[in-house]
Design a protein around this motif. Structure first.
Motif, PDB file in Angstrom:
ATOM      1  N   ALA A 117       0.896  -1.099  -0.097  1.00  0.00           N
ATOM      2  CA  ALA A 117      -0.085  -0.004  -0.073  1.00  0.00           C
ATOM      3  C   ALA A 117       0.860   1.146   0.036  1.00  0.00           C
ATOM      4  O   ALA A 117       2.039   1.272   0.511  1.00  0.00           O
ATOM      5  N   PRO A 118       0.587   2.346  -0.566  1.00  0.00           N
ATOM      6  CA  PRO A 118       1.056   3.565  -0.621  1.00  0.00           C
ATOM      7  C   PRO A 118       1.571   3.972   0.846  1.00  0.00           C
ATOM      8  O   PRO A 118       2.933   4.363   1.009  1.00  0.00           O
ATOM      9  N   LYS A 119       0.871   3.807   1.644  1.00  0.00           N
ATOM     10  CA  LYS A 119       1.216   4.165   3.285  1.00  0.00           C
ATOM     11  C   LYS A 119       2.270   3.433   3.918  1.00  0.00           C
ATOM     12  O   LYS A 119       3.118   3.945   4.833  1.00  0.00           O
ATOM     13  N   ASP A 120       2.551   2.383   3.277  1.00  0.00           N
ATOM     14  CA  ASP A 120       3.616   1.148   3.553  1.00  0.00           C
ATOM     15  C   ASP A 120       4.924   1.926   3.594  1.00  0.00           C
ATOM     16  O   ASP A 120       5.964   1.914   4.274  1.00  0.00           O
ATOM     17  N   MET A 121       5.126   3.074   2.785  1.00  0.00           N
ATOM     18  CA  MET A 121       6.567   3.804   2.550  1.00  0.00           C
ATOM     19  C   MET A 121       6.867   4.509   3.754  1.00  0.00           C
ATOM     20  O   MET A 121       7.915   4.614   4.152  1.00  0.00           O
ATOM     21  N   LYS A 122       5.728   5.085   4.453  1.00  0.00           N
ATOM     22  CA  LYS A 122       6.108   5.713   5.454  1.00  0.00           C
ATOM     23  C   LYS A 122       6.397   4.648   7.045  1.00  0.00           C
ATOM     24  O   LYS A 122       7.487   4.832   7.430  1.00  0.00           O
ATOM     25  N   SER A 123       6.058   3.211   6.795  1.00  0.00           N
ATOM     26  CA  SER A 123       6.485   2.440   8.164  1.00  0.00           C
ATOM     27  C   SER A 123       8.005   1.997   7.396  1.00  0.00           C
ATOM     28  O   SER A 123       8.546   1.584   8.431  1.00  0.00           O
ATOM     29  N   ILE A 124       8.118   1.642   6.036  1.00  0.00           N
ATOM     30  CA  ILE A 124       9.313   1.186   5.758  1.00  0.00           C
ATOM     31  C   ILE A 124      10.371   2.254   6.326  1.00  0.00           C
ATOM     32  O   ILE A 124      11.556   1.985   6.497  1.00  0.00           O
ATOM     33  N   LEU A 125      10.114   3.686   6.080  1.00  0.00           N
ATOM     34  CA  LEU A 125      10.885   4.784   6.251  1.00  0.00           C
ATOM     35  C   LEU A 125      11.453   4.640   7.793  1.00  0.00           C
ATOM     36  O   LEU A 125      12.725   4.626   8.183  1.00  0.00           O
ATOM     37  N   GLU A 126      10.125   4.430   8.777  1.00  0.00           N
ATOM     38  CA  GLU A 126      10.458   4.600   9.914  1.00  0.00           C
ATOM     39  C   GLU A 126      11.251   3.351  10.550  1.00  0.00           C
ATOM     40  O   GLU A 126      11.622   3.187  11.759  1.00  0.00           O
ATOM     41  N   ALA A 127      11.166   2.069   9.980  1.00  0.00           N
ATOM     42  CA  ALA A 127      11.629   0.898  10.298  1.00  0.00           C
ATOM     43  C   ALA A 127      13.355   1.050  10.459  1.00  0.00           C
ATOM     44  O   ALA A 127      13.992   0.466  11.227  1.00  0.00           O
ATOM     45  N   LYS A 128      13.854   2.124   9.503  1.00  0.00           N
ATOM     46  CA  LYS A 128      15.466   1.882   9.616  1.00  0.00           C
ATOM     47  C   LYS A 128      16.126   0.713   9.261  1.00  0.00           C
ATOM     48  O   LYS A 128      17.046   0.478  10.037  1.00  0.00           O
ATOM     49  N   ASP A 129      15.472  -0.128   8.404  1.00  0.00           N
ATOM     50  CA  ASP A 129      16.039  -1.455   8.218  1.00  0.00           C
ATOM     51  C   ASP A 129      15.868  -1.678   6.706  1.00  0.00           C
ATOM     52  O   ASP A 129      14.975  -1.732   6.011  1.00  0.00           O
TER      53      ASP A 129
END
Length: 272
Positions: free
Chosen positions: A222-234
């Protein structure tokens, strides 16, 4: 001693990147070789940044010090006459000795190109990633917007990154679609260009962003997954690294380049 700043375009298909490598055949190797042929000096050029093997440039910049008195307006022609046909100097100016092409750079823009048509263009096949499957470009635009700002981009950096800090600023990111008349009203998606402008980029950063956006376009994320990916720092949280051939260093910007007048030309103009 003089400090010359040059702008260069190159097709990176057959090179191992911009910066000198142990195996040779880099853009820097060829530039230093022809400058030495021209001046008789052993020079070291300093690029505004690196590009990986297979990555292209429309507006890369570099500087170097020389004691040569060749007028600045003659350098472009002299070097292009000695360089391979897929490397071209497009501009040359003299700048103050303290000027540094990388440290003084304020903004860099990369462009990644995706051919979304069923059949790739044979004339641009080395400059575009071919993706004939349908992509939701609007979803990709929404996902890309989450990356704008100042963030820690560890998730979008190569695991081999040696940078102490992965904090960077992306000022602007956009997607443009170039639709030819042949594809109008058919299944053809045209050429999808992704532009990203920032104050600096990590190893493979743009290519990992693109690889992840492609998953968004395919409906796998989903487009919003980009935010959680960024926040994961992984790095494991993001998608694959897109192929190098679709990436181009589009331009490098400086606040102001303080050019030094050509003293030789001024002297000639003042002679009676």
């Amino acid at each position: 001693m003089r400090n010359l700043l040059m702008t260069i375009s190159y097709d990176g298909t057959h090179y191992f990147g911009f910066q000198t490598q142990p195996d040779g055949n880099t853009i820097q190797d060829h530039l230093e070789a022809v400058i030495s042929q021209l001046t008789g000096e052993k020079v070291k050029i300093h690029g505004s940044g690196r590009t990986d093997a297979g990555v292209h440039a429309r507006g890369q910049t570099f500087h170097f010090l020389t004691s040569s008195q060749i007028p600045v307006e003659r350098w472009r022609h002299a070097l292009n006459g000695r360089l391979p046909s897929d490397i071209r100097i497009t501009d040359a100016v003299e700048v103050p000795l303290e000027f540094h092409s990388r440290r003084y750079a304020k903004r860099k823009t990369y462009r990644y190109s995706i051919n979304g048509n069923r059949v790739f263009d044979v004339f641009y096949r080395q400059f575009q990633l071919h993706h004939p499957g349908v992509l939701d470009v609007q979803a990709m635009r929404v996902g890309l917007a989450y990356l704008i700002g100042t963030h820690d981009y560890t998730s979008f950096a190569s695991r081999h990154s040696t940078k102490q800090s992965h904090v960077r600023t992306i000022y602007e990111a956009r997607i443009e679609v170039e639709c030819g008349t042949e594809g109008a009203g058919t299944h053809e998606q045209g050429i999808i260009h992704i532009y990203v402008t920032g104050n600096g980029f990590l190893q493979h950063m743009v290519r990992i962003i693109v690889g992840t956006l492609l998953q968004v376009g395919e409906g796998k994320r989903a487009p919003k997954d980009m935010k959680s990916i960024l926040e994961a720092k992984d790095r494991a949280a993001a998608g694959p690294t897109a192929e190098s051939k679709g990436l181009m260093l589009w331009k490098v910007e400086y606040d102001e380049v303080p050019e030094i007048p050509d003293i030789t030309k001024i002297s000639q103009d003042m002679s009676f």
